[in-house]
Design an enzyme around this catalytic site. Structure first.
Site: not given
Length: 418
Positions: A131, A203, A228-229, A377
């Site tokens: 990322f 991560d 938050y995912k 995605r």
């Protein structure tokens, strides 16, 4: 197992032991939400909890709520709720700041440890497809430190072995790749790094709450992630970090703010870090956001990661099979590994007009997202995604592709967030 009719999917939903958890979320009518890998759905309890913080704890308790409402201890209490989801122990995780800020903290701490152990080790190894914020933080830290620190990037996981050498200080990897959904073998790569004298930073942004994670068992050194995912903490909700117990007290982290001080209200002019993971706190915490994180974490207490993983694999297997059966004549290329051991909880396909295809899907109520280059995605959150959702989403995708609906001019204009 692959369902071949919608009725079979509905039957699977009726038999699903996790199905009642869907009721814990406020999902809008007419939407199939397959973007929990970017922003989780809202727990029903979150609105009332936010109102409680604003109206009662802040509005009535005012500054007293730092004590009476437990605000001061909340980062550690949330960390203990989150810890079992990532294979960590009691008082080993703290919820605070952002993933980027937490990565800076733990990466700096790891480099300081290595600076004492092996001063010649000044290379951070990572993947080029990591990322971007992870790479940017590593680049910025290397620039700040100077003295020969650098970032070495590999183009595939197969190249990691050769890249970790006697100059490597840290192997910094994302457990599940944000674009492809490929999951790395944390235990094997950590063992490799340790055998070469390197430390590991993981991560977990696309792992926590999505796949079983075993930080302690894998021998990992440092980890960060967001809430938050898949953890459904709310937009921009605070992130978390974990440090192996043997490394926690080796150094204080560079963002040595007053919340990480051993006695913050002693107001001493010199810094003394707290013991344990709380030394990785920095400044005053955002209480409303932290409080909503708890609403998402509490839902996980009604199930376990093994049950969630089993359903995740069923959902993603079904999605792949249906897309290839019903949309296989279109230029879609699966970029997510088929092997269960290498797959997270998302499925990504490449399409020459991927951005436009996704915009057409979103207009039809199937919400996923797009990442460069050409990747659409789809995230599968077993807490609230059903098998009929998968069937219906693929049917909309088939119609969008067969009809060429994505070619409409309104789907060609890029938005700020894709």
């Amino acid at each position: 197992m692959t369902a071949t009719t919608r009725e079979q999917c509905l039957s699977l939903d009726r038999q699903d032991p996790l199905r009642p958890l869907r009721d814990a979320f406020a999902l809008p009518d007419g939407v199939i939400y397959l973007d929990g890998n970017s922003l989780g759905a809202r727990p029903r309890a979150a609105a009332a909890r936010a109102a409680q913080v604003v109206e009662q704890e802040w509005g009535e308790g005012l500054i007293r709520s730092w004590n009476t409402a437990g605000w001061f201890e909340l980062p550690q209490r949330l960390g203990n709720l989150l810890a079992p989801l990532v294979g960590a122990g009691e008082d080993e995780v703290v919820v605070t700041d952002t993933t980027s800020v937490n990565l800076f903290k733990v990466l700096a701490a790891a480099l300081r440890v290595q600076g004492l152990r092996s001063p010649a080790r000044r290379v951070i190894v990572s993947e080029r497809s990591n990322f971007p914020t992870d790479l940017y933080i590593a680049q910025g830290l290397a620039d700040l430190l100077q003295q020969g620190y650098s970032l070495r990037l590999v183009d595939s996981p197969d190249e990691i072995d050769a890249a970790v050498r006697d100059d490597t200080a840290v192997l910094m990897l994302t457990h599940v790749n944000y674009k492809t959904g490929e999951m790395l073998d944390m235990a094997a790569l950590t063992e490799l790094a340790h055998a070469r004298g390197a430390l590991t930073v993981w991560d977990l942004a696309h792992s926590a709450g999505a796949v079983p994670v075993a930080l302690r068992e894998s021998g990992a050194d440092y980890a960060v992630g967001c809430t938050y995912k898949y953890l459904n903490g709310g937009p921009g909700s605070p992130a978390f970090l974990w440090v192996a117990p043997a490394l926690r007290d080796a150094f204080w982290q560079p963002l040595s703010g007053w919340w990480g001080h051993a006695a913050p209200f002693a107001m001493e002019p010199d810094y003394r870090p707290r013991s344990g993971v709380s030394r990785f706190l920095c400044g005053t915490q955002p209480m409303t956001s932290l409080a909503m994180v708890e609403c998402g974490l509490e839902i996980f207490g009604r199930t376990d990661m093994q049950a969630l993983r089993a359903k995740s694999l069923q959902l993603t297997d079904l999605f792949i099979a249906l897309v290839e059966a019903r949309c296989g004549h279109h230029p879609l290329t699966l970029v997510t590994p088929r092997e269960h051991a290498r797959r997270g909880s998302q499925v990504s396909f490449a399409h020459p007009q991927g951005y436009a295809v996704m915009q057409a899907l979103i207009e039809r109520g199937v919400i996923g997202d797009y990442r460069e280059p050409r990747i659409i995605r789809f995230g599968f959150t077993p807490l609230y995604t059903g098998f009929a959702d998968v069937w219906d989403a693929v049917e909309v995708l088939r119609d969008v592709l067969d009809s060429g609906a994505y070619e409409a001019a309104r789907f060609q204009t890029r938005t700020a967030v894709t």
